[in-house]
Design an enzyme around this catalytic site. Sequence first.
Site, mmCIF file in Angstrom:
data_model
loop_
_atom_site.group_PDB
_atom_site.id
_atom_site.type_symbol
_atom_site.label_atom_id
_atom_site.label_comp_id
_atom_site.label_asym_id
_atom_site.label_seq_id
_atom_site.Cartn_x
_atom_site.Cartn_y
_atom_site.Cartn_z
ATOM 1 N N GLY B 53 0.822 -1.199 0.000
ATOM 2 C CA GLY B 53 0.000 0.000 0.000
ATOM 3 C C GLY B 53 0.857 1.251 0.000
ATOM 4 O O GLY B 53 1.973 1.247 0.526
ATOM 5 N N SER B 54 0.353 2.322 -0.595
ATOM 6 C CA SER B 54 1.036 3.612 -0.497
ATOM 7 C C SER B 54 0.790 4.212 0.881
ATOM 8 O O SER B 54 -0.025 3.714 1.652
ATOM 9 C CB SER B 54 0.540 4.549 -1.598
ATOM 10 O OG SER B 54 0.953 4.070 -2.863
ATOM 11 N N GLY B 55 1.525 5.273 1.177
ATOM 12 C CA GLY B 55 1.387 5.924 2.476
ATOM 13 C C GLY B 55 2.525 5.597 3.426
ATOM 14 O O GLY B 55 2.568 6.101 4.551
ATOM 15 N N HIS B 56 3.469 4.756 2.965
ATOM 16 C CA HIS B 56 4.632 4.385 3.782
ATOM 17 C C HIS B 56 5.926 4.941 3.201
ATOM 18 O O HIS B 56 7.009 4.467 3.526
ATOM 19 C CB HIS B 56 4.745 2.863 3.882
ATOM 20 C CG HIS B 56 3.503 2.185 4.323
ATOM 21 N ND1 HIS B 56 2.908 2.446 5.529
ATOM 22 C CD2 HIS B 56 2.710 1.261 3.708
ATOM 23 C CE1 HIS B 56 1.805 1.705 5.652
ATOM 24 N NE2 HIS B 56 1.669 0.982 4.555
ATOM 25 N N LYS B 104 5.539 -7.701 2.585
ATOM 26 C CA LYS B 104 5.234 -7.456 4.000
ATOM 27 C C LYS B 104 4.025 -8.318 4.385
ATOM 28 O O LYS B 104 3.082 -8.479 3.612
ATOM 29 C CB LYS B 104 4.910 -5.978 4.242
ATOM 30 C CG LYS B 104 6.081 -5.042 3.893
ATOM 31 C CD LYS B 104 5.935 -3.645 4.465
ATOM 32 C CE LYS B 104 4.699 -2.897 4.020
ATOM 33 N NZ LYS B 104 4.580 -2.745 2.551
ATOM 34 N N ASP B 109 -1.611 -8.318 0.817
ATOM 35 C CA ASP B 109 -0.341 -8.347 0.090
ATOM 36 C C ASP B 109 0.086 -9.777 -0.203
ATOM 37 O O ASP B 109 0.523 -10.089 -1.312
ATOM 38 C CB ASP B 109 0.755 -7.640 0.904
ATOM 39 C CG ASP B 109 0.515 -6.143 1.028
ATOM 40 O OD1 ASP B 109 0.955 -5.413 0.137
ATOM 41 O OD2 ASP B 109 -0.119 -5.721 2.006
ATOM 42 N N HIS B 218 -0.383 0.997 9.763
ATOM 43 C CA HIS B 218 -1.652 1.503 9.228
ATOM 44 C C HIS B 218 -2.547 1.961 10.367
ATOM 45 O O HIS B 218 -3.752 2.101 10.203
ATOM 46 C CB HIS B 218 -2.382 0.417 8.439
ATOM 47 C CG HIS B 218 -1.536 -0.297 7.460
ATOM 48 N ND1 HIS B 218 -0.821 -1.431 7.774
ATOM 49 C CD2 HIS B 218 -1.269 -0.026 6.164
ATOM 50 C CE1 HIS B 218 -0.147 -1.830 6.708
ATOM 51 N NE2 HIS B 218 -0.394 -1.005 5.722
#
Lengths: 330, 330
Positions: B53-56, B104, B109, B218
């Site tokens: 996911g994006s945001g990391h 991860k 995922d 998250h």
Amino acid sequence: MRMLINVPETVVADALRGMAAAHPELTVDVENRVVVRRDAPVAGKVGLVSGGGSGHEPLHAGFVGPGMLSAAAPGEVFTSPVPDQMVRAAAAVDSGQGVLFIVKNYTGDVLNFDMAAELAEDEGVRLAKVVVDDDVAVTDSTFTAGRRGTGATLFVEKIAGAAAEEGAPLERVEAIARRVNERSRSFGVALSSVTTPAKGTPTFDLPPGRLELGIGIHGEPGREQRGMMTSREIADFAVDAVLEDRPPTGPVLVLVNGMGGTPLLELYGFNAEVQRRLKERRVAVARTLVGNYVTSLDMAGCSVTVCQVDEELVRLWDAPVRTAALRWGL
Amino acid sequence: MRMLINVPETVVADALRGMAAAHPELTVDVENRVVVRRDAPVAGKVGLVSGGGSGHEPLHAGFVGPGMLSAAAPGEVFTSPVPDQMVRAAAAVDSGQGVLFIVKNYTGDVLNFDMAAELAEDEGVRLAKVVVDDDVAVTDSTFTAGRRGTGATLFVEKIAGAAAEEGAPLERVEAIARRVNERSRSFGVALSSVTTPAKGTPTFDLPPGRLELGIGIHGEPGREQRGMMTSREIADFAVDAVLEDRPPTGPVLVLVNGMGGTPLLELYGFNAEVQRRLKERRVAVARTLVGNYVTSLDMAGCSVTVCQVDEELVRLWDAPVRTAALRWGL
């Protein structure tokens, strides 16, 4: 309060201890608050010393190392370092070729670096000084007579640092630093206020859903507060402000800088809009750097800095650098 | 809302356009959401593909380049990428030596990478996979069966990337990745909640003056909420948690990681306390990295990752790397 600290009084000393542990390539004098590259003084090389209030990390200590600063003097949060720090730094890095002070244009910094320059000269160090004042948002702000020094500081430190590393003499390093500053312009936007450890509450009032255009890196007032704008609108406003102040006649170096509290995901998205606007304005981009480099603690927001470059400045920008925060080619 | 975005729907695409503009050394396929090092496939070299996911950010796209990942597949914010992205990435980087997927441990995922592996194998790519699950805080969390994958992802990507760059065959690169994961443990702390663009308000409730011990990247629940603790107390808690789970019998690599909203000044101060605690616990530190690397958008907080290393792993850690976010020696 959502701070990762012990007590406000030890924030800077704690951070310096943490830097020392993470970066054996730096000599960190925690007591006297000076960060020096370990191999200083480097024979035949001009020394570069900068410094300023803490809270803008990685500026300046994160830029100490081969190809950039020789030493940095961190003050308390948002407070100028004292002259003794810069005198120590100058003594530690002077190889006999002289030292350049790089000073952001805030009244306290300018006074303290001037005093340090006199003291260091009394001790036999040949000194030059360049004051960075790139922020086009306002003049004569809270802590400043004239324009504030912000993002261009990174450009000056990197490019003058590369010249010094190549063996350029003091007058030449100083001239290059001045050239970079004269060709650089910045504009910043806050999406939130900033909270200092000492105060523990936001230093200025920015209601949710409002932003401040032209903010300084200590939360000094900008041009105006407005209702929320899109990334695209903010990019248009910031890019137009810097281009209007100094229309470039050649390619530019771009820094899309985060104020600390804005996610990198958003900064990259903002960069897309900055690049779009520069293209619309027919400005060619030579190099772009995106990230949190000249910050204001936990402030959400961003700034845009452009510097008109020539072949020499691009070559010096590309030259190897090895610091905690900026590294390539070494 | 204090976001630097256009609309939530375009956040990831906007960021990829911004990455493309800033990093000509990357091939960024904005439409299909794949970021590949420009010189891929590299003859004779195993490919390394990660994603999530994006945001990391800078994880994972910021770690694409020589010495680290060959390609990254960014999903929507906090949402797994789809198999087609990883299949494209694998095809783009496979030189015939095979591809390692670094995943991860989140249910989405793992499923999507498994499906991608089957599809890529059908297309003739030899595939191996390592699942990173270093977070000792909790098991079977909101999005995870077993332990979550967090900070150790950086160690796995860097060290396995170095092995691949040296020409190690797929089985060897996979074994090294597994070794790094098995020897790594992490623990994270949130000082604030996190706000996703789609939601626009904090995703979990963390009253001011409280913190959450054992948070996920998250905002998944940790072990407990508590009243505010000092940097020293948080370091003791986090370091003890990782050491208790796997007592090191040799020197360690340390990542003191910011969640995105905590200033670097505070992270360095926190590092001082982490190092103090490791010393008290008689754990030798081989290398330390401090910064915002595996983030959770604007969350304030930090995590500690330790990985027990041997000579080979230290050598691979020190090997040259040139990515957007991690660079040395190149």
